[in-house]
Design a protein around this motif. Structure first.
Motif, short mmCIF file in Angstrom:
data_model
loop_
_atom_site.label_atom_id
_atom_site.label_comp_id
_atom_site.label_asym_id
_atom_site.label_seq_id
_atom_site.Cartn_x
_atom_site.Cartn_y
_atom_site.Cartn_z
N MET C 337 6.37 0.29 -14.81
CA MET C 337 7.09 1.37 -15.13
C MET C 337 7.70 1.43 -16.56
SD MET C 337 7.09 3.00 -12.27
CE MET C 337 8.22 4.44 -12.53
N GLY C 338 7.31 0.35 -17.37
CA GLY C 338 7.56 0.56 -18.86
C GLY C 338 9.01 -0.18 -18.92
N LEU C 339 9.70 -0.81 -18.12
CA LEU C 339 10.88 -1.42 -18.40
C LEU C 339 10.39 -2.74 -19.01
CD1 LEU C 339 12.34 -0.83 -14.89
CD2 LEU C 339 12.95 0.45 -16.68
N PRO C 340 11.81 -3.36 -19.54
CA PRO C 340 11.69 -4.76 -20.12
C PRO C 340 11.31 -5.59 -18.98
CG PRO C 340 13.58 -3.74 -20.66
CD PRO C 340 13.07 -2.84 -19.79
N GLU C 341 10.28 -6.19 -19.38
CA GLU C 341 9.60 -7.46 -18.32
C GLU C 341 10.45 -8.19 -17.47
OE1 GLU C 341 5.82 -8.58 -19.55
OE2 GLU C 341 5.46 -10.24 -17.91
N THR C 342 11.75 -8.78 -18.23
CA THR C 342 12.31 -9.60 -17.49
C THR C 342 13.48 -9.11 -16.81
OG1 THR C 342 13.46 -9.68 -19.41
CG2 THR C 342 11.89 -11.34 -19.54
N GLU C 343 13.54 -7.75 -16.72
CA GLU C 343 14.68 -7.05 -16.02
C GLU C 343 14.95 -7.34 -14.60
OE1 GLU C 343 15.69 -2.53 -16.52
OE2 GLU C 343 16.56 -3.57 -18.21
N GLY C 344 15.98 -7.69 -14.29
CA GLY C 344 16.31 -7.85 -12.78
C GLY C 344 15.81 -9.32 -12.36
N LEU C 345 15.42 -10.03 -13.25
CA LEU C 345 14.68 -11.26 -13.06
C LEU C 345 15.15 -12.75 -13.80
CD1 LEU C 345 10.93 -10.03 -12.92
CD2 LEU C 345 12.26 -10.83 -10.94
N GLU C 346 16.45 -12.56 -13.99
CA GLU C 346 16.92 -13.48 -14.96
C GLU C 346 17.81 -14.67 -14.35
OE1 GLU C 346 18.42 -11.24 -18.51
OE2 GLU C 346 16.60 -11.62 -19.41
N GLN C 347 17.75 -14.41 -12.91
CA GLN C 347 18.46 -15.63 -12.22
C GLN C 347 18.05 -16.90 -12.72
OE1 GLN C 347 16.75 -13.10 -10.70
NE2 GLN C 347 18.29 -11.75 -9.63
#
Lengths: 352, 352, 352, 352
Positions: C337-347
């Motif tokens: 979807m062209g989002l930054p690859e780490t988005e929502g995954l920084e836990q």
């Protein structure tokens, strides 16, 4: 928005690493320094590899750490440390948030009795505020020094607050001729990050025991707060136990009701009392809480049962390291620094 | 000495495998047959490889198993099974030891209420004896049918027996206007050997929860026995919880005392009451029991605390599968067959 | 930024709840619908109370769920489901991300052999891309259908990629006359959220066992990818074991080196290979990884040892439900979807 | 039969308490004395309440303990202790059974290299026998000093003995140009009863890690014995890991076969080799061992797999504290004292 500059004193225990985990993910916090007397010079991420790539700090000696560049300093130390540094920090306008017991008890004689040392800054103690946002929010906002609520007390105070406030308001709800009984069970991380044979995994996994039956230091703190809610002294019997879990506190609370108290709809009372609280969840009638429902999150979840007409049973779960300690401290920081209260605290519990 | 010929009906659950473990090591027992309707034809040691080389039996269909060659038949089945076979077996002079609930409750209406079925052999029920050796030894010796005590009840009844007997004897010891509170915690094996999503290890390890808060089937059995001890109806509040342990029950019991009861030395009372009991150990004052102190053994260990003048706190541990079930059943077999009571039951707890 | 509209098919398993946990915290995702055939009509938060207040959805019947309003649909279903719906979804321009095995294996005969069913959409399979970002990033960006890498394969492929790519590039590094051995250990959540007696906590806690020794479905997928890296067929011996942990995979990989391979500095090779990867961490020389270093996070951590001149030992840890499943799937969604690859995954990993 | 008089030096660790558990139930052993320098004067049952009522001894100072009244003295001490007392004890005709490493390695230079101390009684070492009954039974019977096999070595040696003996006998079975790989996993009790932060239950439960990857002290002992079996030097790669279990070792062993070795029926070979061994169980083909199959028992269970023509995979489980330590030492005592070898060792594994 400008970032809050944060210092952590005593960062090598479990409340320390949990503060690091939460603050490293907080959008408006910047950790300026972390101290560790014995570990000075060690890379934080060497001791806690889970923080590799996320926390690029070295433990500093408390004597030379740049605490005076901070807006807020957390004390994740044993009792006795925060009280020795609070005066200097507050004199520079720095907020002090103590996760230990130095500023929880208003009466310095009670402190002395339970902690076997005199209080070093009674004037600051007099102005310090008990750090439990759901019960002390307004007082906390303007405080310079916060003595954060303990892990067990948070479950028991939140589990009883709506009931005792009603008791204060209308009277004759709770039978306080007999003690309220709190049978609490805590995960092993509550005992701290230390080398102790009784905490060895071969000793403690697949095991369960009571401890501190004769008396636990969290008792006076709870009596102080519960009595404040009730408007009269609340007798409390508190029996803590250790679970072979890493995290999680489960408190089973037994309250005897007076005749007037038997007619109340407690489910409705609690749902209303906590309707606006982001971190307190009153479960639907018939629910049975589990510690994993809050693992890693800042939530407290509560269920209510009427086993007999005169007995209310209240079940409360929290993660002792989050809402019971580091998470509640970050919530306190948000309050005193004027940030949205939930900021950096929206982690959902890790299930399974 | 001639060996006792033993049959086990329903051997594929945890009480079944535990009976096998104990009986295979018993010097005067010979397992003649074990049944398992669904597992008929399967080698026991194929299902339970821990028994390889020690138990050379095949699960037999209950319809064709040679139960009539036995001296004693254990029922390790769900409730409802023993009552359908007890008449035939006892008519042949075979002793029946039921580990489930068919013969625990003297009142068949109470049975019906809690177990949702009518009792199939009320005449046998009338003669059956509650199987709890420390409280019912003499009655058990001559019984044909034993309804063995449940796992939780064993801890709570043994935890309260000396106190309630004193209450009966001298009067006015316990305040029975309010319920006795038993906050119990059980290892997961108590829930049985079954495929159930809530018992999945990913659901339940590192977790803790209450269950059956609204009502648990062990309540009427406990009230029956406690009332027998006390000579009057004993109100009881029982809240069970599940521990992420395999074995072990820990009951924390809270009893309100009357003024006369406040003057008693309970430590001495209990030590004297259980001085001759091989399987009940009153720990020294100040002890804090742990479930592992009894893991794999037939022992119950008890500690006593006076938290407040009017409150006695009693802590009890047992292994739910041994003293709480299969071990106590073997103890019962020893009694009814005239063997030394401790035979085959001298395993020391597995620590660590 | 506009939010990505997400659908989840089959949300009541562990990969389902983990997707919910991650997506509910994702700043640019909006969960439009979640399906569950058996659970249709049930509130998600009733089944998973940890999501109370965060996920306000009801499980919908897959037949009527508004999947066509989604930008991306995740399949957290058993194999066989995604392949039956992929054609319709992709024809509407909806991206399909399958967490099961339908689109992992390029050879449909191999799929049939291991999964005992013919492939239902071989044309789509031909265009589908294997979903493992660190090895397939560019291909994934433009894919319509992703067959996400399995949990074990992610550890073993990332553990071997730099080595095998070097082997392909310069030749004669790895001795492929003998198989590479991967001895893997997985937490119990890898077995899925199901009622199964062998997963009962009383069966599995305090236990450890091998399983699938004779053959495991992840083998062909790994051979496919490893051979792609190496430019020749890579023989692999894979022995999986089950740990009494909830989460975490630990793979110990043994590789025989050829003479040329004995002269390489693998620590440097791996550090360079993964220097820019946000989710792959090469630990410093001498480190010993632990599963808790990644618990709840999307990280893979790797350590390298030379035990003998001709033997490289590679140790890899991941959380099987995050990087091994739902987290890697969200990473894939970010890519497509062209989002930054780490988005929502920084836990950050939950320690302790 | 006269009872064997037994002394235990160093009884406060896990091998010590396990010796006590086994010997207190042994029909022909009498524990005369148990020493504990730091704990001298403490009641054994106060430290280990699981032994209340069964062991009525006080830890004695090693200097004054009546070891000279014993027939056999067990050393459950760290290495270095047994070698300092062996000469005096054996000169009085007392048998020495060392559970540590003082008498395992025949080559005193190898001992020095791995244990960083010179050997104090090389003449006794020369006559000492390696204590592993299944491989050294005849030699053990007449030995005065036994250096008991380590916990890992017992699994790996028994797992490989029939194979390597065949290799010695007929030649060309195993490819010893490459090392045999032993990937072992041990329960945490193997790390000893000590206060160590890395063993804290909050650190170690729900975790899994490798350790000693660079080298573990059990390696030379294994190479010594395996080479003895094979008649030539056996190269071994040994990678130990720690499981969050209390007890249990699981070794997964990978052996490369030569062409001649590919034609052997290993299942038959092993079943025949161990047919008469009471404590070694070769599981039926296709079995997958679990550590709980041996929990608390003196059994070793073995399964065999051929994954590829040239690869034999051997899976072995034992309880590290019983067959891996105290149980095997009692087996050794039975041998040297002429008792039936299985006496006192017939405990069935505790399942669940």
């Amino acid at each position: 928005m400008k970032k809050v500059k944060v210092g952590i004193v005593g960062g090598s225990g479990y409340t320390g690493i949990e503060l690091l985990r939460l603050l490293a993910q907080h959008p408006h916090a910047e950790i300026v320094t972390i101290t560790g007397r014995k570990d000075a010079g060690t890379h934080v991420a060497k001791m806690f590899p889970s923080l590799r790539g996320r926390v690029d700090l070295v433990f500093e000696d408390p004597a030379s750490a740049p605490l005076d560049q901070c807006d807020v300093v957390f004390f994740a130390t044993p009792h006795g440390v925060a009280m020795s540094m609070a005066e200097e920090l507050t004199s520079k306008g720095i907020k002090v948030i103590d996760l230990a017991a130095d500023f929880r008890l208003k009466d310095k004689e009670v402190f002395k009795k339970w902690y076997k040392m005199g209080h070093k800054c009674p004037e600051i103690l007099a102005k310090a505020v008990y750090g439990q946002p759901e019960s002390m929010r307004d007082e906390m906002k303007n405080a310079d020094v916060l003595g954060m609520a303990g892990c067990y007390p948070t479950t028991i105070e939140l589990g009883l607050m709506p009931l005792l406030k009603l008791h204060k308001e209308v009277g004759d709800i709770v039978n306080l001729d007999v003690s309220i009984i709190a049978d609490s069970k805590s995960g092993i991380s509550g005992a701290g990050r230390k080398a102790d044979i009784s905490l060895n995994c071969a000793e403690f996994s697949d095991n369960f025991k009571a401890y501190g039956v004769a008396g636990h230091r969290h008792e006076p703190e709870m009596v102080q707060q519960l009595s404040l809610f009730a408007g009269e002294t609340v007798p409390l019997t508190f029996i803590p136990h250790l679970l072979p879990n890493i995290r999680g506190i489960f408190s089973t609370i037994y309250v005897r009701l007076k005749e007037r108290g038997m007619g109340i709809d407690y489910q409705a009372l609690y749902e209303k009392a906590y309707a606006e609280e982001p971190f307190v969840d009153v479960l639907p009638e018939g629910s049975q809480p589990e510690t994993r429902m809050v693992r890693g999150s800042n939530m407290v979840r509560i269920a209510l049962y009427r086993k007999e007409p005169d007995l209310l049973v209240i079940l409360v779960v929290e993660d002792n390291l989050v809402k019971g300690s580091a998470g509640q401290a970050v919530q306190a920081m948000n309050l005193v620094m004027g940030l949205p209260e939930t900021e950096g605290l929206e982690q959902i519990a890790l299930v399974p």
